[in-house]
Design a protein around this motif. Structure first.
Motif, PDB file in Angstrom:
ATOM      1  N   UNK A 150      -2.366   2.432   7.633  1.00 15.50           N
ATOM      2  CA  UNK A 150      -2.415   1.142   6.950  1.00 15.50           C
ATOM      3  C   UNK A 150      -1.400   0.174   7.542  1.00 15.50           C
ATOM      4  N   UNK A 151      -0.227   0.685   7.896  1.00 18.93           N
ATOM      5  CA  UNK A 151       0.785  -0.183   8.513  1.00 18.93           C
ATOM      6  C   UNK A 151       0.252  -0.764   9.819  1.00 18.93           C
ATOM      7  N   UNK A 152      -0.412   0.081  10.612  1.00 18.45           N
ATOM      8  CA  UNK A 152      -0.996  -0.410  11.863  1.00 18.45           C
ATOM      9  C   UNK A 152      -2.041  -1.480  11.620  1.00 18.45           C
ATOM     10  N   UNK A 153      -2.878  -1.292  10.606  1.00 19.30           N
ATOM     11  CA  UNK A 153      -3.882  -2.301  10.268  1.00 19.30           C
ATOM     12  C   UNK A 153      -3.217  -3.595   9.809  1.00 19.30           C
ATOM     13  N   UNK A 154      -2.150  -3.468   9.017  1.00 25.97           N
ATOM     14  CA  UNK A 154      -1.444  -4.658   8.540  1.00 25.97           C
ATOM     15  C   UNK A 154      -0.837  -5.436   9.696  1.00 25.97           C
ATOM     16  N   UNK A 155      -0.320  -4.719  10.686  1.00 25.79           N
ATOM     17  CA  UNK A 155       0.249  -5.412  11.848  1.00 25.79           C
ATOM     18  C   UNK A 155      -0.837  -6.203  12.580  1.00 25.79           C
ATOM     19  N   UNK A 156      -2.010  -5.588  12.738  1.00 31.68           N
ATOM     20  CA  UNK A 156      -3.102  -6.293  13.407  1.00 31.68           C
ATOM     21  C   UNK A 156      -3.549  -7.514  12.608  1.00 31.68           C
ATOM     22  N   UNK A 157      -3.394  -7.440  11.282  1.00 41.02           N
ATOM     23  CA  UNK A 157      -3.755  -8.568  10.430  1.00 41.02           C
ATOM     24  C   UNK A 157      -2.607  -9.561  10.255  1.00 41.02           C
ATOM     25  N   UNK A 158      -1.536  -9.370  11.030  1.00 43.35           N
ATOM     26  CA  UNK A 158      -0.363 -10.262  11.020  1.00 43.35           C
ATOM     27  C   UNK A 158       0.287 -10.360   9.638  1.00 43.35           C
TER      28      UNK A 158
END
Length: 809
Positions: free
Chosen positions: A615-623
């Motif tokens: 989820x952290x990785x997805x959040x980073x991609x979503x800025x």
């Protein structure tokens, strides 16, 4: 590392027999294991985050930081007399010493020659008036530490002075009207009486008690002494590694000494090898001097005191002298009390004013005093300037009322516990303190009841009497004493904290907060709070060094507020990140952000389960912002320092202890046979750490009251007890063979961090029970005919004097 320590306690050696086969501990261990499996990261026994580093020697303290090329070493030349005038210094003789690079005097300080914490009355280097024997007069900087120390040791030969007679005791200072701050007065009357009326009521009471009491001071005796390492940086900046409990104060004082703005000074502290209050304000002198030398010489400078110089230069717990007048009824209930407290403040104000304030606010301890008049005087003496020490005046205030109640019990021929109970605060009445704060969280009745039953107090009281009846030389004593301790700084604006939490794309977490770690487990608890808030394992969280360049304007790690303040601030920061992650999860996977669950390194969202790092990785991609600041300010506090009224404390912590001792009436020696402790920490964040804090505080407080004696030469003012060879602290052999420590079950009524309560300072008052058990044994030596005039510390000599007094009565 995550094994619940409650179960580890069951494996303690035979010397700690009370822990063996303890059903409650087995239940606690089982409950902790269940909580851990359910994803809780608070309320469980987590090992100290640096425990393995401590025991392997890998933990980095200030002196372990690799020295940069060109590092110089500083040592201080000390005044050879306690009072007088500095006439001259033979600087040429000092400069001629091997390896000496420069010699500094007060004239070489570019900014303010002052490190006063509140009142600006404490020079870095002597400016003419000599205030105490050991006051820094000059600073030598040399290529090696040994060279600097050898040159500084020439102070007696190179310093010319005009000596004067010193004032050394608080009584003498009080007689002269010589104080470091104005006197303090706190009067409260349920009947609306003024002080004259209160004293008239005391005089008219069925019984009256008047007396005096001396209670000695105490050396902090931290394992790591005072040390600072100053490194000049570009643009007139200074980076100071300092063993300090208050990096922000060091930042400001170093900036003032250098004549620069605060942003030019960075103060960093990864950990201390103990502090106990001695590094709250008094680390400033060494940080300032190292920084002044580093600026002038454009080279890194380290200033590390040896133990003798640490004793000679720095202050410690204030000793107190008391004069009391109390009226009471046949049940021992206090009808009116008047007390004068005089502390040995030393030569400057330092923190003496807030220490005295807290002493006055803790005179009541666990007792309702309907008519009370208190007066506090901070005596100015030609001794080291005394400062913060664990409890910060609270122990000195509370021991006075305990001494009074113990004397009342002796006078009436009653069990001291019965007299104490008769004076306890009530639940809905008899519950307003002398400073007009209502006590809303009182658990002292049920806590003492529980301890009395668990410890077998009544049966042991009878057994002690039977033993004494047939033992002419050895006498036993027993005492149960309670604790009520207010939690918060008694300066409102200090009750705030900030924190930063960073979550990296691999799911690891970095935390920085304004508190300092001195071995008490603050970083461990803060890491637990962050791990719990984000639903991850403890091992994912790392807490970095306290640094004024990261979290600004922090308060000292003191007043037992470290976890309360910094835990809340870190929780606030972590919660902000969790809410952003929840919103991201809901946006990607559907459902409501409020229904997203974080636990055991997993995230449940709309029927799906993700790894936290995914989820952290997805959040980073979503800025999505993956770092946040947090802030906390303690609510509901108020204090009028002129009237000494208000709500200075957010809540109260409670506790009680039963101690049994035996004394030798021929030698004055004593031995603590058994101690039973029940202490209130609310809903514990970490039971293992909290139990350790209670145990350590108990032994430290016992040392203060029974063996740690400070002695100044009555003519010269030389501190005679300035090394381990002349100053005795408790050792493992002083621990009782039976030492039962339990945590009282119950949540804090206030919204503290996870409803826990502070544990740093309150348990230091628990070993009052040791002192009064010794007093009980001394009374037995005199047939309980008169209250023993036992003073603190109750050394063998003091015990023998008290025995002689009761036997002669």
């Amino acid at each position: 590392m995550n094994k619940p320590v409650a179960s580890e306690l069951l494996q303690r050696p035979a010397a700690f027999a009370p822990y063996q086969d303890n059903q409650q501990l087995r239940l606690d261990a089982a409950a902790e294991a269940g909580a851990h499996q359910a994803g809780a990261r608070v309320g469980i026994s987590q090992a100290h985050e640096s425990a393995s580093l401590h025991v392997t020697g890998a933990a980095t303290y200030t002196d372990d930081i690799p020295e940069l090329a060109g590092t110089l070493h500083c040592a201080l030349g000390l005044a050879p007399v306690a009072a007088g005038r500095l006439l001259s210094i033979d600087l040429d003789a000092l400069r001629a010493q091997p390896g000496v690079v420069h010699v500094f005097t007060a004239a070489d300080i570019p900014g303010s020659n002052d490190w006063g914490s509140i009142v600006h009355d404490d020079p870095i280097l002597c400016m003419g008036e000599i205030r105490y024997l050991g006051q820094p007069v000059f600073a030598v900087v040399a290529e090696t530490r040994a060279q600097a120390l050898r040159a500084a040791a020439l102070a007696k030969k190179v310093v010319r002075v005009e000596a004067a007679a010193p004032v050394l005791t608080p009584q003498e200072a009080h007689a002269r009207g010589q104080y470091v701050v104005p006197p303090m007065h706190l009067t409260r009357s349920e009947s609306g009486l003024d002080e004259a009326g209160i004293r008239a009521r005391i005089a008219a009471a069925p019984h009256r008690l008047q007396g005096q009491l001396d209670v000695g001071g105490q050396e902090q005796f931290y394992l790591e002494g005072q040390i600072s390492y100053a490194i000049p940086r570009e643009g007139n900046a200074m980076h100071v590694y300092c063993s300090t409990q208050h990096p922000s104060e060091m930042q400001h004082l170093v900036a003032h000494a250098l004549g620069v703005q605060a942003h030019a000074v960075q103060v960093e502290c990864r950990r201390m090898g103990g502090g106990f209050g001695g590094k709250e304000s008094q680390s400033a002198l060494f940080a300032c001097m190292a920084s002044v030398a580093a600026r002038r010489l454009a080279r890194p400078v380290k200033l590390r005191l040896d133990r003798d110089d640490d004793f000679m230069i720095t202050g410690r717990r204030h000793c107190f002298w008391y004069e009391y007048d109390v009226g009471y009824d046949d049940a021992g209930r206090i009808l009116g009390a008047a007390i004068i407290m005089v502390s040995r403040a030393g030569h400057s104000a330092d923190l003496s004013a807030p220490v005295m304030t807290r002493a006055l606010c803790h005179f009541d301890n666990a007792y309702w005093l309907p008519e009370v008049a208190m007066h506090g005087y901070c005596g100015k003496t030609n001794t080291q300037s005394n400062t913060a020490f664990r409890g910060f005046g609270g122990p000195q205030g509370a021991i006075a009322i305990e001494y009074i109640l113990d004397s009342i019990a002796h006078d009436l021929g009653q069990d001291p516990l019965a007299v104490r109970r008769a004076n306890f605060y009530g639940k809905s009445e008899r519950n307003v303190t002398p400073y007009l704060q209502t006590v809303r969280d009182n658990v002292i009745h049920e806590l003492v009841d529980q301890l009395e039953e668990q410890s077998g107090y009544q049966a042991r009281r009878a057994a002690v009497a039977a033993f004494n009846a047939q033992s002419p030389v050895l006498k036993r004593g027993l005492a149960l004493t309670p604790v009520k301790f207010g939690i918060s700084f008694n300066v409102k604006h200090f009750n705030q904290a900030g924190a930063l939490v960073h979550v990296y794309t691999d799911g690891s977490i970095l935390v920085n907060h304004g508190g300092t770690e001195m071995g008490q487990g603050l970083n461990t608890k803060v890491a637990q709070v962050v791990a719990h808030e984000l639903g991850v394992g403890f091992e994912r969280v790392r807490v970095t060094a306290t640094d004024t360049a990261k979290v600004a304007n922090t308060s000292a790690t003191a007043a037992s507020t470290g976890t309360d303040l910094n835990g809340k601030a870190a929780q606030d920061a972590a919660r902000r990140i969790r809410e952003r992650l929840a919103a991201c999860a809901a946006a990607r996977h559907g459902g409501s952000s409020g229904e997203v669950r974080f636990a055991n390194d997993r995230v449940e969202v709309n029927g799906q389960t993700l790894a936290f790092e995914a989820l952290v990785g997805q959040a980073y991609l979503d800025r999505v912002q993956l770092w946040s600041d947090g802030f906390y300010a303690t609510p509901g506090l108020s204090w009028d320092k002129d009237r000494m009224q208000g709500n200075p404390f957010y809540y109260f912590a409670y506790g009680a202890a039963v101690s049994e001792v035996v004394i030798d009436t021929l030698t004055g020696e004593y031995k603590l046979l058994r101690a039973n402790v029940l202490h209130d920490v609310g809903r514990s964040l970490n039971p293992a750490v909290d139990i350790g804090q209670v145990e350590g505080a108990f032994i430290q407080g016992m040392g203060w009251l029974t063996m740690e004696e400070l002695v100044w030469h009555p003519q010269t003012g030389l501190l005679m007890t300035h090394a381990p060879s002349t100053y005795k602290i408790p050792t493992a052999n002083d621990c009782p063979p039976e030492f039962n420590v339990q945590l009282f079950q119950g949540a804090n009524v206030e919204d503290s961090i996870h409803r826990s309560k502070a544990v740093g300072e309150p348990p230091l008052l628990l070993p009052f029970s040791v002192f009064f058990a010794i007093r009980d044994a001394v009374a037995a030596a005199g047939g309980h005919r008169t209250p023993p005039p036992l003073q603190a510390p109750a050394t063998s000599e003091a015990i023998l004097r008290a025995i002689a007094a009761v036997q002669a009565a």
